[in-house]
Design a protein around this motif. Structure first.
Motif, mmCIF file in Angstrom:
data_model
loop_
_atom_site.group_PDB
_atom_site.id
_atom_site.type_symbol
_atom_site.label_atom_id
_atom_site.label_comp_id
_atom_site.label_asym_id
_atom_site.label_seq_id
_atom_site.Cartn_x
_atom_site.Cartn_y
_atom_site.Cartn_z
ATOM 1 N N VAL A 205 17.280 13.580 -104.140
ATOM 2 C CA VAL A 205 16.361 14.128 -103.130
ATOM 3 C C VAL A 205 17.172 14.631 -101.926
ATOM 4 O O VAL A 205 18.045 13.922 -101.423
ATOM 5 C CB VAL A 205 15.340 13.053 -102.693
ATOM 6 C CG1 VAL A 205 14.514 13.527 -101.515
ATOM 7 C CG2 VAL A 205 14.439 12.689 -103.866
ATOM 8 N N THR B 215 5.631 20.223 -97.613
ATOM 9 C CA THR B 215 5.991 19.666 -98.925
ATOM 10 C C THR B 215 7.149 20.434 -99.536
ATOM 11 O O THR B 215 7.607 21.428 -98.970
ATOM 12 C CB THR B 215 4.773 19.681 -99.878
ATOM 13 O OG1 THR B 215 4.243 20.996 -99.945
ATOM 14 C CG2 THR B 215 3.699 18.722 -99.426
ATOM 15 N N THR B 216 7.600 20.009 -100.665
ATOM 16 C CA THR B 216 8.729 20.497 -101.444
ATOM 17 C C THR B 216 9.598 21.564 -100.767
ATOM 18 O O THR B 216 9.083 22.551 -100.269
ATOM 19 C CB THR B 216 8.242 21.082 -102.772
ATOM 20 O OG1 THR B 216 7.067 20.404 -103.178
ATOM 21 C CG2 THR B 216 9.268 20.891 -103.842
ATOM 22 N N TYR C 163 14.128 14.487 -96.473
ATOM 23 C CA TYR C 163 12.840 14.421 -97.165
ATOM 24 C C TYR C 163 12.473 12.983 -97.487
ATOM 25 O O TYR C 163 13.329 12.142 -97.694
ATOM 26 C CB TYR C 163 12.849 15.249 -98.460
ATOM 27 C CG TYR C 163 12.680 16.710 -98.187
ATOM 28 C CD1 TYR C 163 11.423 17.297 -98.182
ATOM 29 C CD2 TYR C 163 13.783 17.497 -97.887
ATOM 30 C CE1 TYR C 163 11.268 18.645 -97.899
ATOM 31 C CE2 TYR C 163 13.633 18.849 -97.598
ATOM 32 C CZ TYR C 163 12.374 19.409 -97.609
ATOM 33 O OH TYR C 163 12.228 20.734 -97.317
ATOM 34 N N ARG D 201 9.620 13.404 -107.106
ATOM 35 C CA ARG D 201 9.174 14.800 -106.999
ATOM 36 C C ARG D 201 8.175 15.060 -105.863
ATOM 37 O O ARG D 201 7.906 16.215 -105.549
ATOM 38 C CB ARG D 201 8.554 15.250 -108.316
ATOM 39 C CG ARG D 201 9.574 15.340 -109.418
ATOM 40 C CD ARG D 201 8.966 15.958 -110.644
ATOM 41 N NE ARG D 201 9.948 15.958 -111.727
ATOM 42 C CZ ARG D 201 9.652 16.274 -112.965
ATOM 43 N NH1 ARG D 201 8.428 16.624 -113.289
ATOM 44 N NH2 ARG D 201 10.583 16.245 -113.889
ATOM 45 N N CYS D 202 7.602 14.014 -105.305
ATOM 46 C CA CYS D 202 6.567 14.211 -104.265
ATOM 47 C C CYS D 202 7.212 14.330 -102.882
ATOM 48 O O CYS D 202 6.880 13.628 -101.941
ATOM 49 C CB CYS D 202 5.545 13.078 -104.300
ATOM 50 S SG CYS D 202 6.225 11.424 -104.075
ATOM 51 N N LEU D 203 8.134 15.277 -102.781
ATOM 52 C CA LEU D 203 8.907 15.453 -101.556
ATOM 53 C C LEU D 203 8.063 15.969 -100.399
ATOM 54 O O LEU D 203 7.247 16.871 -100.559
ATOM 55 C CB LEU D 203 10.051 16.431 -101.807
ATOM 56 C CG LEU D 203 11.002 16.077 -102.937
ATOM 57 C CD1 LEU D 203 12.106 17.117 -103.024
ATOM 58 C CD2 LEU D 203 11.585 14.693 -102.745
ATOM 59 N N VAL E 134 1.426 18.786 -104.409
ATOM 60 C CA VAL E 134 2.531 17.847 -104.267
ATOM 61 C C VAL E 134 3.085 17.580 -105.662
ATOM 62 O O VAL E 134 2.320 17.411 -106.610
ATOM 63 C CB VAL E 134 2.097 16.542 -103.554
ATOM 64 C CG1 VAL E 134 1.064 15.783 -104.350
ATOM 65 C CG2 VAL E 134 3.284 15.666 -103.219
ATOM 66 N N GLY E 135 4.401 17.596 -105.774
ATOM 67 C CA GLY E 135 5.022 17.371 -107.066
ATOM 68 C C GLY E 135 4.836 15.937 -107.528
ATOM 69 O O GLY E 135 4.814 15.018 -106.717
ATOM 70 N N THR E 136 4.700 15.747 -108.832
ATOM 71 C CA THR E 136 4.638 14.395 -109.389
ATOM 72 C C THR E 136 4.795 14.443 -110.902
ATOM 73 O O THR E 136 4.308 15.361 -111.552
ATOM 74 C CB THR E 136 3.331 13.654 -109.037
ATOM 75 O OG1 THR E 136 3.418 12.315 -109.516
ATOM 76 C CG2 THR E 136 2.107 14.329 -109.590
#
Length: 93
Positions: free
Chosen positions: A71, A91-92, A75, A44-46, A32-34
């Motif tokens: 975003v 995710t993303t 999402y 970023r935690c899409l 997960v993005g962060t």
């Protein structure tokens, strides 16, 4: 216990109701993005969650963060999602 299914890997996990989705991803070492470590800042935690009614509603803070960070529509931010019932996620984008 509820189930949470990763649509990309088809893995099914068990999750407790009222668990924060970002925390769950971190605990299970799921990608997960962060950049803010779940502080509702970076956007970023899409995550795309289905059905959307099975997670907490968007807060004003989340809406502002999503707007500020561009975003994509549909999402959510994992750091803002509290799991209320079984879900599927991706995710993303």
């Amino acid at each position: 216990s509820l189930t949470i299914t990763d649509l990309a890997s088809k893995k099914v996990f068990y999750i407790q109701r009222l668990t924060n989705l970002f925390d769950f991803f971190q605990q299970h070492k799921l990608p997960v993005g962060t950049a803010c470590n779940g502080s509702q800042i970076c956007g970023r935690c899409l995550v795309k969650v289905t059905p959307t009614a099975h997670v907490s509603s968007e807060t004003i803070l989340e809406q502002e963060c999503k707007e500020r960070n561009g975003v994509p529509k549909g999402y959510r931010l994992a750091c803002c999602c509290i799991v209320l019932d079984s879900i599927e996620f991706r995710t993303t984008p």
